[in-house]
Scaffold this motif. Structure first.
Motif, PDB file in Angstrom:
ATOM      1  N   PRO A 252      15.952  11.614  56.366  1.00  0.00           N
ATOM      2  CA  PRO A 252      14.786  11.203  55.569  1.00  0.00           C
ATOM      3  C   PRO A 252      15.105  11.076  54.083  1.00  0.00           C
ATOM      4  O   PRO A 252      14.656  11.872  53.260  1.00  0.00           O
ATOM      5  N   LYS A 253      15.921  10.082  53.754  1.00  0.00           N
ATOM      6  CA  LYS A 253      16.281   9.836  52.350  1.00  0.00           C
ATOM      7  C   LYS A 253      16.630   8.363  52.204  1.00  0.00           C
ATOM      8  O   LYS A 253      16.831   7.645  53.194  1.00  0.00           O
ATOM      9  N   ASP A 254      16.674   7.912  50.959  1.00  0.00           N
ATOM     10  CA  ASP A 254      16.999   6.504  50.689  1.00  0.00           C
ATOM     11  C   ASP A 254      18.390   6.163  51.197  1.00  0.00           C
ATOM     12  O   ASP A 254      19.306   6.986  51.135  1.00  0.00           O
TER      13      ASP A 254
ATOM     14  N   ALA B 250      22.595  -1.862  58.695  1.00  0.00           N
ATOM     15  CA  ALA B 250      23.428  -0.754  59.190  1.00  0.00           C
ATOM     16  C   ALA B 250      22.674   0.558  58.997  1.00  0.00           C
ATOM     17  O   ALA B 250      21.976   0.750  57.997  1.00  0.00           O
ATOM     18  N   MET B 251      22.840   1.457  59.971  1.00  0.00           N
ATOM     19  CA  MET B 251      22.103   2.724  59.944  1.00  0.00           C
ATOM     20  C   MET B 251      23.065   3.897  59.873  1.00  0.00           C
ATOM     21  O   MET B 251      24.095   3.911  60.551  1.00  0.00           O
ATOM     22  N   LYS B 252      22.711   4.841  59.028  1.00  0.00           N
ATOM     23  CA  LYS B 252      23.497   6.063  58.883  1.00  0.00           C
ATOM     24  C   LYS B 252      22.785   7.180  59.624  1.00  0.00           C
ATOM     25  O   LYS B 252      21.728   7.659  59.193  1.00  0.00           O
ATOM     26  N   TRP B 253      23.343   7.590  60.746  1.00  0.00           N
ATOM     27  CA  TRP B 253      22.712   8.625  61.575  1.00  0.00           C
ATOM     28  C   TRP B 253      23.217  10.006  61.164  1.00  0.00           C
ATOM     29  O   TRP B 253      24.349  10.154  60.719  1.00  0.00           O
ATOM     30  N   GLN B 254      22.357  10.992  61.360  1.00  0.00           N
ATOM     31  CA  GLN B 254      22.715  12.369  61.022  1.00  0.00           C
ATOM     32  C   GLN B 254      22.310  13.282  62.173  1.00  0.00           C
ATOM     33  O   GLN B 254      21.174  13.205  62.657  1.00  0.00           O
ATOM     34  N   ASN B 255      23.249  14.124  62.616  1.00  0.00           N
ATOM     35  CA  ASN B 255      22.943  15.050  63.708  1.00  0.00           C
ATOM     36  C   ASN B 255      21.890  16.053  63.248  1.00  0.00           C
ATOM     37  O   ASN B 255      21.908  16.507  62.103  1.00  0.00           O
ATOM     38  N   TYR B 256      20.982  16.407  64.164  1.00  0.00           N
ATOM     39  CA  TYR B 256      19.991  17.432  63.853  1.00  0.00           C
ATOM     40  C   TYR B 256      20.693  18.776  63.678  1.00  0.00           C
ATOM     41  O   TYR B 256      21.546  19.160  64.494  1.00  0.00           O
ATOM     42  N   GLY B 257      20.318  19.492  62.632  1.00  0.00           N
ATOM     43  CA  GLY B 257      20.940  20.793  62.371  1.00  0.00           C
ATOM     44  C   GLY B 257      20.699  21.799  63.477  1.00  0.00           C
ATOM     45  O   GLY B 257      21.575  22.627  63.784  1.00  0.00           O
ATOM     46  N   ASP B 258      19.516  21.727  64.119  1.00  0.00           N
ATOM     47  CA  ASP B 258      19.209  22.706  65.158  1.00  0.00           C
ATOM     48  C   ASP B 258      19.789  22.315  66.519  1.00  0.00           C
ATOM     49  O   ASP B 258      19.570  23.012  67.504  1.00  0.00           O
TER      50      ASP B 258
ATOM     51  N   LEU C  32      11.886   1.670  57.314  1.00  0.00           N
ATOM     52  CA  LEU C  32      11.738   0.777  56.165  1.00  0.00           C
ATOM     53  C   LEU C  32      10.304   0.738  55.653  1.00  0.00           C
ATOM     54  O   LEU C  32      10.059   0.725  54.447  1.00  0.00           O
ATOM     55  N   VAL C  33       9.329   0.724  56.569  1.00  0.00           N
ATOM     56  CA  VAL C  33       7.919   0.734  56.151  1.00  0.00           C
ATOM     57  C   VAL C  33       7.593   2.064  55.481  1.00  0.00           C
ATOM     58  O   VAL C  33       7.027   2.113  54.388  1.00  0.00           O
ATOM     59  N   GLY C  34       7.974   3.165  56.136  1.00  0.00           N
ATOM     60  CA  GLY C  34       7.653   4.486  55.607  1.00  0.00           C
ATOM     61  C   GLY C  34       8.291   4.756  54.263  1.00  0.00           C
ATOM     62  O   GLY C  34       7.622   5.194  53.321  1.00  0.00           O
ATOM     63  N   PHE C  35       9.585   4.467  54.144  1.00  0.00           N
ATOM     64  CA  PHE C  35      10.308   4.806  52.914  1.00  0.00           C
ATOM     65  C   PHE C  35      10.165   3.770  51.811  1.00  0.00           C
ATOM     66  O   PHE C  35      10.611   3.991  50.694  1.00  0.00           O
TER      67      PHE C  35
END
Length: 852
Positions: free
Chosen positions: A37-39, A49-57, A146-149
């Motif tokens: 959840p960041k720019d 292109a999408m930058k995915w991030q693993n969930y910490g939990d 894109l809409v949300g951010f």
């Protein structure tokens, strides 16, 4: 070894039993990664292109899957059979590939029910990942991001008090707001109905006036009491004879088995379930192998299920309840791969499963699916027409009788708004008969505005408009509640002020993007992607090249210009024309200034243009002269001790009393409690409110003071850091020492707001997975549930009295997954200077787990 990956541990446990020792089944616990959840998480300049991030939990789960994958010969991705399930499988495969732990052989299997036969059949018929479905998921996720951010920051900066906007949530909110506008604009019309109570052969029935003075009676024909009394008299004096008796056969067919939306609608109507609760219970029934997959647009059932249903009907009833041919229902879904089988029991010989809400929802699914294969109901409707001698006045009686119940013996579909189904039985009558007239009634009515949406009717409307999809309905409604854009009262949606303002802003500046046609069209384009008929990046490009310039344009405008535009846009709502023709914007206090919309730190409100000379304000959602009048601002009198004026005022947050407005002096204010009427707010009441808190006296045991006061959550007592609730404002001023001591003692026993040990409000039972006892508690900041280790706050949208064991366990699991709350570190105490001649202490060696 073959590694099988599914979403949930319950599903993993069930499937592992079916597959045997050559397989190892692990759960991903839902999605394993997402867009952070960041720019910059989606880059339109680089082909989206999408930058995915693993969930910490999910670190622990991903490590377990990675370790097992390194030892496995084959990876079988067995997540749910829809777009989200395909996405989870794709994410798991991508993570393993990056970690160089992906087995040489990877297969995708999907099953619609977690039964041994279904699972083994799926394992025997694997396929590749459906990349069209994955692309559709990526497009949807990128669009929402894109809409949300892009839009939410515009809201935060230009519209104080706004929280967020979403591609679909904003359109759903618009539905709720538009319905409220319809209700507010509605002008009720008076009309009257005339009904005669008749009797034939000892049986009473009702006949209604359908023709008067030769004219057909429509709903609004008789619009005044005078006409109604005249019509009533003519019916009373007339001699009515039967001129026709018409009997028509009717056939009623059963509804198809449940789709996701129809299940949510019926569960709301018949069980009072929120859409999110329905989906939680259905998910658990699916994972327990009791029902088929619960996210579906499909209405068809598998051939073997149809045969099983017909057999169950024959066993339960007789052969007449089984139609000659199986009933076949056609699915409207555009994409065959997304049109899964309807929701049905996996075993038609089980009419009961589990207990509580699980049993209630299962019974609904069971009856609906079984009824869908039953014979049609046969009814007979009889219409009797009666006329008086001249033929100028006529009465009509209608009745209905069930000749053969068919599917109705098991199930009837619920309705959002009850109507007169005229299902009463009529006595035998023939042409020429003159039934006895017992009485005649004239009843006054007023036309009613359209009803506010319930969860069921809102889901139905969204489905009709093509907004959202089965997997998203529940989360959309939940988001509206969580953002506090709506509130739910008696199962009806009411828009909050913030929701109305956000909708108005979006309608004025982003009209295209909250239009129903545009949103539905975008959903169809996403369906085209999943069906392989469109390329996902092209869809995103077409959307972004229009949307981004629009947001940039609005962002460049001043907040004051935005407010001025909204003031014009909302004029019919905020300043409706007055019946006397006077200026609706004229300030009611100074009678000179013009009222206008203003933006403040806590949201929008209405204020006088003559500020600061005139400080009149009112709440944003309060229509000029249309809302309950709190009365004009006025001076109630003077405070005896200081001779200062005490005034009654109405502000943005409601009515209040105020004392003192000298130079540099901060006025003292007190809100008017909800249980105090305007007529009761005189000088004496104002002085009482302004003097709070009131000291009741010293507690006989502790010697500490007991205070009575009114807070955010109502009237209360406070003693030694502990609180006790009072029932009324009157008690704050009248409660004595004895009663106060008793209230505090009772609160302590029940578990008040102090820090001492509390008794639970209710023991809900043992956690279905950990076996720990779950208790419902009353905390200082509201009710919560605990298993002794984890505390989870109950959301405002959930009634604590309706909370089930499964819901409580879900809240605790979600809270536990987030980890412990981060505590603020206290600033280190300043070190005192050591005495000058004292030797420094020897340094301690750092502990093994400390960083050096």
């Amino acid at each position: 070894m073959k590694l099988v990956v599914v979403e949930s541990p319950a599903k993993a446990k069930t499937i592992e039993k079916y597959l045997g020792g050559d397989y190892r089944v692990l759960a991903s616990y839902g999605h394993v990664r997402d867009l952070p959840p960041k720019d910059g998480s989606v880059d339109p300049e680089d082909g989206f292109a999408m930058k995915w991030q693993n969930y910490g939990d999910k670190t622990k789960q991903l490590k377990a899957i990675t370790d097992a994958a390194k030892e496995a010969d084959e990876l079988i991705l067995a997540t749910d059979p829809d777009r989200e399930g395909e996405a989870i499988s794709w994410h798991v495969q991508e993570v393993l590939q990056k970690r160089k732990a992906l087995p040489a052989r990877v297969e995708r299997v999907a099953f619609n029910a977690i039964t041994k036969a279904a699972v083994l059949d799926a394992i025997a018929h694997p396929r590749d990942l459906d990349h069209d479905l994955v692309d559709a998921y990526r497009a949807r996720r990128a669009l929402d991001y894109l809409v949300g951010f892009t839009l939410s920051p515009v809201l935060w900066r230009k519209l104080p008090g706004a929280k967020s906007a979403g591609r679909v949530q904003s359109v759903a909110l618009k539905l709720v707001v538009e319905r409220e506008r319809e209700i507010e604009a509605f002008k009720p019309q008076e009309y009257w109905s005339i009904a005669a109570q008749m009797e034939q052969d000892g049986t009473e029935f009702t006949a209604r006036l359908v023709r008067w003075r030769g004219d057909k009676i429509e709903r609004l024909t008789i619009g005044s009491e005078g006409d109604a009394m005249s019509a009533k008299t003519e019916v009373e004096t007339g001699l009515f004879k039967i001129v026709s008796v018409e009997t028509k056969p009717l056939t009623r067919n059963p509804p198809p088995p449940f789709t996701t939306s129809t299940m949510q609608q019926e569960a709301a109507r018949k069980l009072g379930f929120a859409a999110s609760h329905t989906m939680r219970i259905a998910q658990q029934l699916y994972e327990d192998g009791a029902i088929t997959y619960m996210r579906t647009d499909g209405v068809q059932m598998d051939g073997s299920a149809i045969s099983a249903a017909r057999g169950a009907i024959a066993n339960r009833y007789d052969a007449s309840y089984v139609p000659d041919q199986p009933r076949m229902y056609k699915t409207k879904a555009k994409n065959a791969q997304e049109a899964h089988e309807a929701i049905r029991p996996t075993d038609f010989s089980r009419d009961k499963v589990g207990g509580g809400d699980h049993a209630r929802l299962y019974e609904l699914v069971f009856k609906r699916a079984l009824a869908s294969q039953m014979a049609s109901a046969r009814l007979e409707r009889t219409t009797v027409e009666m006329e008086e001698g001249t033929g100028q006045t006529a009465l009509r009686a209608t009745g209905q009788v069930v000749k053969f119940p068919g599917f109705m013996a098991l199930y009837t579909e619920g309705r959002d708004d009850d109507g007169d189904d005229e299902s009463k039985l009529l006595p035998m009558m023939s042409q020429g008969d003159a039934p006895a007239k017992k009485s005649v009634d004239a009843e006054q009515h007023f036309t009613q505005p359209p009803p506010r949406y319930s969860e069921a009717s809102l889901v139905k409307k969204m489905e009709e408009l093509g907004i959202g999809r089965p997997s998203t309905y529940a989360s959309i409604l939940q988001t509206l509640k969580t953002r506090e854009y709506v509130r739910v009262d008696k199962n009806r949606f009411f828009p909050e002020e913030s929701g109305r303002l956000v909708t108005s802003f979006l309608e004025r500046f982003f009209e295209r993007y909250v239009s129903y046609d545009f949103t539905a069209g975008l959903e169809e384009e996403l369906d085209d992607i999943s069906g392989g008929r469109a390329q996902w990046q092209e869809i995103l490009k077409a959307f972004w090249q229009d949307f981004k310039p629009k947001t940039d344009e609005v962002m460049e405008q001043k907040p004051s210009d935005i407010t001025a535009e909204l003031d014009k846009f909302l004029e019919p709502l905020l300043f409706p024309e007055k019946e006397d023709g006077t200026d609706p914007r004229l300030c009611p206090r100074c009678e000179e200034g013009q009222l206008a919309l203003r933006g403040g730190r806590f949201g929008a409100f209405i204020a006088c243009a003559n500020y600061p000379e005139c400080k009149y304000t009112r709440q944003f959602g309060q229509r000029g002269g249309d809302q309950p009048d709190q009365g004009e601002d006025e001076v109630l009198g003077k405070y005896p001790e200081t001779d200062q004026d005490i005034e009654f005022k109405t502000g943005r947050f409601g009515p209040y009393v105020e004392m003192g407005q000298g130079e540099g002096e901060k006025p003292k204010r007190a809100s008017i409690p909800k249980d105090v009427a305007r007529a009761d707010v005189d000088l004496e009441m104002a002085i009482k409110l302004l003097s709070l808190p009131r000291i009741v006296g010293e507690h006989p045991e502790t010697g500490k003071e007991i205070e009575a006061a009114i807070g955010r959550y109502g009237p209360y007592l406070r003693h030694d850091g502990k609180y006790a609730k009072l029932d009324t404002t009157e008690e704050v001023f009248e409660i004595g020492m004895n009663a106060a001591v008793v209230k505090i003692a009772e609160a302590k026993t029940k578990g008040g707001r102090g820090r001492g040990a509390r008794e639970p409000l209710k023991i809900l039972g043992k956690h279905p997975r950990t076996e720990e006892e779950i208790k419902l508690m009353d905390g200082r900041y509201g009710p919560y549930v605990t298993d002794g280790t984890t505390n989870a706050t109950i959301p405002k949208t959930v009634d604590k009295d309706d909370l089930t064991l499964e819901e409580a366990a879900q809240l605790i699991d979600e809270r536990a997954a987030k980890g412990p709350a981060k505590k603020k570190r206290k600033a280190p105490a300043k070190k005192k200077k050591a005495p000058a001649k004292k030797k420094p202490a020897a340094k301690k060696r750092p502990a093994a787990n400390e960083e050096s």
